[in-house]
Design a protein around this motif. Sequence first.
Motif, PDB file in Angstrom:
ATOM      1  N   UNK A 194      23.527   6.696  -5.863  1.00  0.00           N
ATOM      2  CA  UNK A 194      22.730   7.577  -6.722  1.00  0.00           C
ATOM      3  C   UNK A 194      22.670   7.020  -8.144  1.00  0.00           C
ATOM      4  N   UNK A 195      23.804   6.583  -8.657  1.00  0.00           N
ATOM      5  CA  UNK A 195      23.825   6.014 -10.013  1.00  0.00           C
ATOM      6  C   UNK A 195      23.016   4.722 -10.080  1.00  0.00           C
ATOM      7  N   UNK A 196      23.185   3.850  -9.075  1.00  0.00           N
ATOM      8  CA  UNK A 196      22.441   2.596  -9.078  1.00  0.00           C
ATOM      9  C   UNK A 196      20.960   2.846  -8.855  1.00  0.00           C
ATOM     10  N   UNK A 197      20.617   3.769  -7.950  1.00  0.00           N
ATOM     11  CA  UNK A 197      19.217   4.079  -7.706  1.00  0.00           C
ATOM     12  C   UNK A 197      18.524   4.623  -8.934  1.00  0.00           C
ATOM     13  N   UNK A 198      19.227   5.475  -9.702  1.00  0.00           N
ATOM     14  CA  UNK A 198      18.654   6.016 -10.938  1.00  0.00           C
ATOM     15  C   UNK A 198      18.502   4.916 -11.976  1.00  0.00           C
ATOM     16  N   UNK A 199      19.494   4.024 -12.054  1.00  0.00           N
ATOM     17  CA  UNK A 199      19.423   2.913 -13.010  1.00  0.00           C
ATOM     18  C   UNK A 199      18.244   1.995 -12.697  1.00  0.00           C
ATOM     19  N   UNK A 200      17.966   1.799 -11.423  1.00  0.00           N
ATOM     20  CA  UNK A 200      16.849   0.935 -11.034  1.00  0.00           C
ATOM     21  C   UNK A 200      15.506   1.502 -11.468  1.00  0.00           C
ATOM     22  N   UNK A 201      15.411   2.823 -11.586  1.00  0.00           N
ATOM     23  CA  UNK A 201      14.152   3.446 -12.017  1.00  0.00           C
ATOM     24  C   UNK A 201      14.024   3.486 -13.538  1.00  0.00           C
ATOM     25  N   UNK A 225      15.512   0.993 -15.794  1.00  0.00           N
ATOM     26  CA  UNK A 225      15.351  -0.335 -16.385  1.00  0.00           C
ATOM     27  C   UNK A 225      13.955  -0.869 -16.095  1.00  0.00           C
ATOM     28  N   UNK A 226      13.446  -1.667 -17.014  1.00  0.00           N
ATOM     29  CA  UNK A 226      12.110  -2.241 -16.879  1.00  0.00           C
ATOM     30  C   UNK A 226      12.167  -3.742 -17.173  1.00  0.00           C
ATOM     31  N   UNK A 227      11.037  -4.402 -16.959  1.00  0.00           N
ATOM     32  CA  UNK A 227      10.928  -5.806 -17.299  1.00  0.00           C
ATOM     33  C   UNK A 227      11.439  -6.734 -16.221  1.00  0.00           C
ATOM     34  N   UNK A 228      11.745  -7.968 -16.634  1.00  0.00           N
ATOM     35  CA  UNK A 228      12.148  -8.996 -15.686  1.00  0.00           C
ATOM     36  C   UNK A 228      13.469  -8.674 -15.008  1.00  0.00           C
ATOM     37  N   UNK A 229      14.397  -8.029 -15.740  1.00  0.00           N
ATOM     38  CA  UNK A 229      15.682  -7.704 -15.155  1.00  0.00           C
ATOM     39  C   UNK A 229      15.522  -6.738 -13.981  1.00  0.00           C
ATOM     40  N   UNK A 230      14.619  -5.774 -14.135  1.00  0.00           N
ATOM     41  CA  UNK A 230      14.386  -4.808 -13.060  1.00  0.00           C
ATOM     42  C   UNK A 230      13.854  -5.523 -11.822  1.00  0.00           C
ATOM     43  N   UNK A 231      12.908  -6.436 -12.020  1.00  0.00           N
ATOM     44  CA  UNK A 231      12.337  -7.181 -10.895  1.00  0.00           C
ATOM     45  C   UNK A 231      13.404  -8.035 -10.219  1.00  0.00           C
ATOM     46  N   UNK A 232      14.256  -8.677 -11.022  1.00  0.00           N
ATOM     47  CA  UNK A 232      15.296  -9.543 -10.480  1.00  0.00           C
ATOM     48  C   UNK A 232      16.331  -8.737  -9.691  1.00  0.00           C
ATOM     49  N   UNK A 233      16.788  -7.621 -10.260  1.00  0.00           N
ATOM     50  CA  UNK A 233      17.827  -6.816  -9.609  1.00  0.00           C
ATOM     51  C   UNK A 233      17.301  -6.195  -8.320  1.00  0.00           C
ATOM     52  N   UNK A 293      18.374   1.453  -2.752  1.00  0.00           N
ATOM     53  CA  UNK A 293      16.928   1.210  -2.706  1.00  0.00           C
ATOM     54  C   UNK A 293      16.197   2.467  -2.249  1.00  0.00           C
ATOM     55  N   UNK A 294      16.729   3.133  -1.238  1.00  0.00           N
ATOM     56  CA  UNK A 294      16.135   4.365  -0.719  1.00  0.00           C
ATOM     57  C   UNK A 294      16.074   5.431  -1.811  1.00  0.00           C
ATOM     58  N   UNK A 295      17.162   5.598  -2.551  1.00  0.00           N
ATOM     59  CA  UNK A 295      17.219   6.633  -3.584  1.00  0.00           C
ATOM     60  C   UNK A 295      16.300   6.298  -4.750  1.00  0.00           C
ATOM     61  N   UNK A 352      19.012  14.177 -23.030  1.00  0.00           N
ATOM     62  CA  UNK A 352      20.078  13.824 -22.107  1.00  0.00           C
ATOM     63  C   UNK A 352      19.507  13.388 -20.758  1.00  0.00           C
ATOM     64  N   UNK A 353      19.713  12.139 -20.419  1.00  0.00           N
ATOM     65  CA  UNK A 353      19.266  11.650 -19.112  1.00  0.00           C
ATOM     66  C   UNK A 353      20.035  12.322 -17.986  1.00  0.00           C
ATOM     67  N   UNK A 354      21.290  12.665 -18.275  1.00  0.00           N
ATOM     68  CA  UNK A 354      22.114  13.334 -17.263  1.00  0.00           C
ATOM     69  C   UNK A 354      21.539  14.704 -16.926  1.00  0.00           C
TER      70      UNK A 354
END
Length: 259
Positions: free
Chosen positions: A81-88, A90-98, A145-147, A168-170
Amino acid sequence: MKRKFSIIVLFLIMAVFLAPFLLLLFASFFDGNPLKNGFEDVSFTLSQYVSAFQDPLLMEKFLNSVKISLYSLFIQMPASIMLGYALTVINGRWAFFIKGTLIVALLLPFESIMVPVFKMSKWAHLYDKQISVVLLQAFSPMAAIFISLLITSVDSDLVKAASLDTNSSFLIFTKIILPLILPGLSVCALICFLESWNLTEPALILLPDEHLRPASIAINDLSERSENASIAASVLYSLPVIFLYLPLSKVIIRKESIF
């Protein structure tokens, strides 16, 4: 007319999917192995279930499966859940790479990473310990990835409106996003549990100790040791997934959800 036809087609598809399990369930209440020897000259009995419950090694491995699956789920869901939220976020090249790295890791067959996983478990002194299998399942990228896909399906206008009231993002995640994706999270949890429950290859490689291995391996071995209990054991092996689905079913099929 179209509605009736659709319902008939749906029931036929359900019958095809359920037929193997229903046949297995029916055969478990007869002596011998009806699936192999036929139903002639067999009688109704609970002897298969009695034999399964009296097999100490089988019951031990069922308990191993429960522990491995639940421990994996309790680690995997919060982390994903934390990683899935982080993936949404972050932007830019890092997001594409991760995201690309996670997808490639998800697509890799276990056979291709089998040797590195074995070496790493030896190096970390986790070999022949259930925690090695738990961690391998818990940090599978599939759930993250699913989340992340679930979160991106939330209406962005709702998120923007909520951001006007709080920075607050939380709070935005817990009060707006989480309730909307809860049905999808329930499906994700069910799939993650099923993957851990059905694992075979990681357990065969990382758990050489017979008493640490899960029931997914014991089912195959049982047909050789006690053919009379193998069918009943297969039925029992299917029940935890059904029992886990029942409390989640109302959430999964909730009409107002986005899933």
